[in-house]
Motif scaffolding. Structure first.
Motif, PDB file in Angstrom:
ATOM      1  N   GLY A  56     -46.225 -17.413 -56.651  1.00  0.00           N
ATOM      2  CA  GLY A  56     -47.471 -17.334 -57.327  1.00  0.00           C
ATOM      3  C   GLY A  56     -47.388 -17.608 -58.942  1.00  0.00           C
ATOM      4  O   GLY A  56     -46.279 -17.457 -59.355  1.00  0.00           O
ATOM      5  N   GLY A  57     -48.468 -17.976 -59.475  1.00  0.00           N
ATOM      6  CA  GLY A  57     -48.668 -18.123 -60.806  1.00  0.00           C
ATOM      7  C   GLY A  57     -47.933 -19.461 -61.298  1.00  0.00           C
ATOM      8  O   GLY A  57     -47.845 -19.843 -62.431  1.00  0.00           O
ATOM      9  N   LYS A  58     -47.507 -20.469 -60.675  1.00  0.00           N
ATOM     10  CA  LYS A  58     -47.193 -21.737 -61.060  1.00  0.00           C
ATOM     11  C   LYS A  58     -48.032 -23.084 -60.909  1.00  0.00           C
ATOM     12  O   LYS A  58     -48.062 -23.884 -61.895  1.00  0.00           O
ATOM     13  N   CYS A  59     -48.843 -23.040 -59.961  1.00  0.00           N
ATOM     14  CA  CYS A  59     -49.569 -24.218 -59.677  1.00  0.00           C
ATOM     15  C   CYS A  59     -50.987 -24.342 -60.593  1.00  0.00           C
ATOM     16  O   CYS A  59     -51.602 -25.297 -60.883  1.00  0.00           O
ATOM     17  N   ARG A  60     -51.457 -22.872 -60.873  1.00  0.00           N
ATOM     18  CA  ARG A  60     -52.825 -22.749 -61.427  1.00  0.00           C
ATOM     19  C   ARG A  60     -54.005 -23.419 -60.826  1.00  0.00           C
ATOM     20  O   ARG A  60     -55.022 -23.562 -61.231  1.00  0.00           O
ATOM     21  N   THR A  61     -53.754 -23.592 -59.352  1.00  0.00           N
ATOM     22  CA  THR A  61     -55.058 -24.059 -58.685  1.00  0.00           C
ATOM     23  C   THR A  61     -55.978 -22.944 -58.264  1.00  0.00           C
ATOM     24  O   THR A  61     -57.139 -23.436 -57.839  1.00  0.00           O
ATOM     25  N   CYS A  62     -55.432 -21.848 -58.420  1.00  0.00           N
ATOM     26  CA  CYS A  62     -56.462 -20.798 -58.084  1.00  0.00           C
ATOM     27  C   CYS A  62     -57.247 -20.148 -59.058  1.00  0.00           C
ATOM     28  O   CYS A  62     -57.484 -18.991 -58.869  1.00  0.00           O
ATOM     29  N   LEU A  63     -57.118 -20.579 -60.271  1.00  0.00           N
ATOM     30  CA  LEU A  63     -57.863 -20.153 -61.257  1.00  0.00           C
ATOM     31  C   LEU A  63     -59.222 -19.650 -60.886  1.00  0.00           C
ATOM     32  O   LEU A  63     -59.875 -20.494 -60.339  1.00  0.00           O
ATOM     33  N   VAL A  64     -59.999 -18.543 -61.581  1.00  0.00           N
ATOM     34  CA  VAL A  64     -61.166 -18.041 -61.036  1.00  0.00           C
ATOM     35  C   VAL A  64     -61.789 -17.600 -62.444  1.00  0.00           C
ATOM     36  O   VAL A  64     -61.035 -17.160 -63.445  1.00  0.00           O
ATOM     37  N   GLU A  65     -62.922 -17.095 -62.430  1.00  0.00           N
ATOM     38  CA  GLU A  65     -63.616 -16.641 -63.768  1.00  0.00           C
ATOM     39  C   GLU A  65     -64.000 -15.220 -63.364  1.00  0.00           C
ATOM     40  O   GLU A  65     -64.658 -14.940 -62.244  1.00  0.00           O
ATOM     41  N   VAL A  66     -63.328 -14.109 -64.145  1.00  0.00           N
ATOM     42  CA  VAL A  66     -63.675 -12.842 -64.033  1.00  0.00           C
ATOM     43  C   VAL A  66     -65.066 -12.761 -65.114  1.00  0.00           C
ATOM     44  O   VAL A  66     -65.043 -12.311 -66.107  1.00  0.00           O
ATOM     45  N   SER A  67     -66.251 -12.611 -64.494  1.00  0.00           N
ATOM     46  CA  SER A  67     -67.474 -12.387 -65.151  1.00  0.00           C
ATOM     47  C   SER A  67     -67.685 -10.782 -65.534  1.00  0.00           C
ATOM     48  O   SER A  67     -68.525 -10.491 -66.500  1.00  0.00           O
TER      49      SER A  67
END
Length: 374
Positions: A56-67
């Protein structure tokens, strides 16, 4: 002064992802919490693999916004975060598909992943089960803005059964984790840095350990391919079935998926779950050895359990359902109780078709001479 009594920490945290609330244990990542909800709420992941420690932490496709950070500290996080590496807090609120920022960032990440990736889908063995292909369909662009030459590498055989096509690699590191955690000696890894980084073996050594074939299953693209299956068939033309055998290797679970066409076994893979990861049995990942994967290519070597459970939206699942749900006949209700065949049986009013003639037994196409009344 009496000692201050601190309240006990909650046994579960409530986290809301795309307006859906779920209870998870403390220490759970946002991605794992989203997988409990399932569906489109779950961010894609190209490098994270729950069965591999450190992934994990390599591809950055799972980026999300923490509101909303938490109930105690409701401030939003200033930037998008990798959901596979960020743990949840009680009362956290997360946006995935409901955030324009996330969609825009994911489009950019996919564009970067495809900069050096060749357009090999028509000839790639991974086509039909490729995670990058799915991402490109959802977030890719029609054309590329990249004006420079693509990074290319020569194909490399890293063992008797595996071919490495580094030009397709996205450097997710999954295969190195498999070799590091499943075997006693790892002889391949990441060489060089930056744009020159590549996966290879050192001093032209071959990957010969007994569980090296599992690197093929964890690869999200077509960089690592099975040489015994290469260019032999398309996955959607084969039928996946669950099977098991009593393997002599104590580390092998002996449970696999056979990909058949007729009675011929084209390839053998691990059983995968909804997220494309290896299934677990008795709390352990169900990896299989190279003997089961490459040498046992006959149905007589296995005990067939039945059709594999493939997501019905996958192209692999087309026409491979164990049973069809027949819709309820409504004609009788619409036509005031009359049976449908009383309305549609044309044999009683037509002199052309003879109901006593079986069309399937006519040698060749049906002709009017076949229905002449004697």
């Amino acid at each position: 002064m009496a000692d201050e009594i601190k309240p006990a920490a909650p046994s579960t945290f409530k986290v809301t992802i795309d307006n859906i609330t779920v209870d998870v244990a403390p220490g759970t990542t946002i991605l794992t919490a989203a997988r409990k909800i399932g569906g489109d709420v779950t961010p894609p992941a190209m490098c994270f693999y729950s069965k591999l420690e450190g992934s994990g932490g390599k591809c950055r496709t799972c980026l999300v916004e923490v509101s909303k950070g938490s109930e105690k500290d409701p401030r939003p996080m200033p930037k998008l975060v990798a959901s596979c590496r960020t743990t949840v807090m009680d009362g956290m609120e997360v946006k995935n598909i409901t955030s324009d920022k996330v969609t825009d960032a994911r489009n950019g990440v996919v564009e970067f992943l495809l900069i050096n990736h060749p357009l090999d889908c028509p000839i790639c063995d991974q086509a039909g089960e490729c995670h990058l292909q799915d991402l490109g369909y959802d977030h890719g662009k029609e054309g590329t803005r990249y004006e420079f030459g693509r990074r290319t590498f020569e194909k490399e055989d890293i063992g008797p059964y595996i071919q490495l096509h580094m030009t397709r690699c996205i450097l997710c590191y999954r295969c190195t984790y498999v070799a590091d955690q499943l075997t006693d000696k790892r002889v391949h890894g990441i060489l060089d840095r930056g744009d020159h980084a590549e996966i290879s073996t050192y001093i032209s050594k071959a990957v010969e350990n007994d569980f090296s074939g599992n690197m093929i299953d964890v690869c999200p693209v077509g960089a690592l391919t099975d040489k015994t299956f290469r260019f032999k068939n398309r996955v959607w033309f084969t039928k996946p079935v669950y099977a098991h055998r009593k393997c002599e290797n104590p580390e092998c679970c002996g449970k696999a998926t056979l990909w058949l066409r007729g009675e011929e076994v084209f390839r053998v893979t691990v059983r995968k779950d909804t997220w494309g990861e290896v299934e677990s049995y008795d709390g352990k990942p169900g990896w299989i050895c190279n003997t089961c994967r490459f040498d046992k290519k006959k149905t007589s070597d296995w005990e067939i359990e039945g059709l594999a459970n493939i997501n019905r939206h996958s192209v692999i699942a087309q026409g491979k359902y164990p049973g069809l749900v027949v819709p309820q006949e409504t004609m009788k209700e619409v036509m005031s109780g009359q049976e449908p065949h009383l309305l549609m049986n044309i044999h009683t009013v037509s002199g052309v078709n003879d109901p006593s003639i079986d069309l399937s037994k006519i040698n060749g196409p049906a002709h009017s001479d076949d229905f002449k009344k004697i």
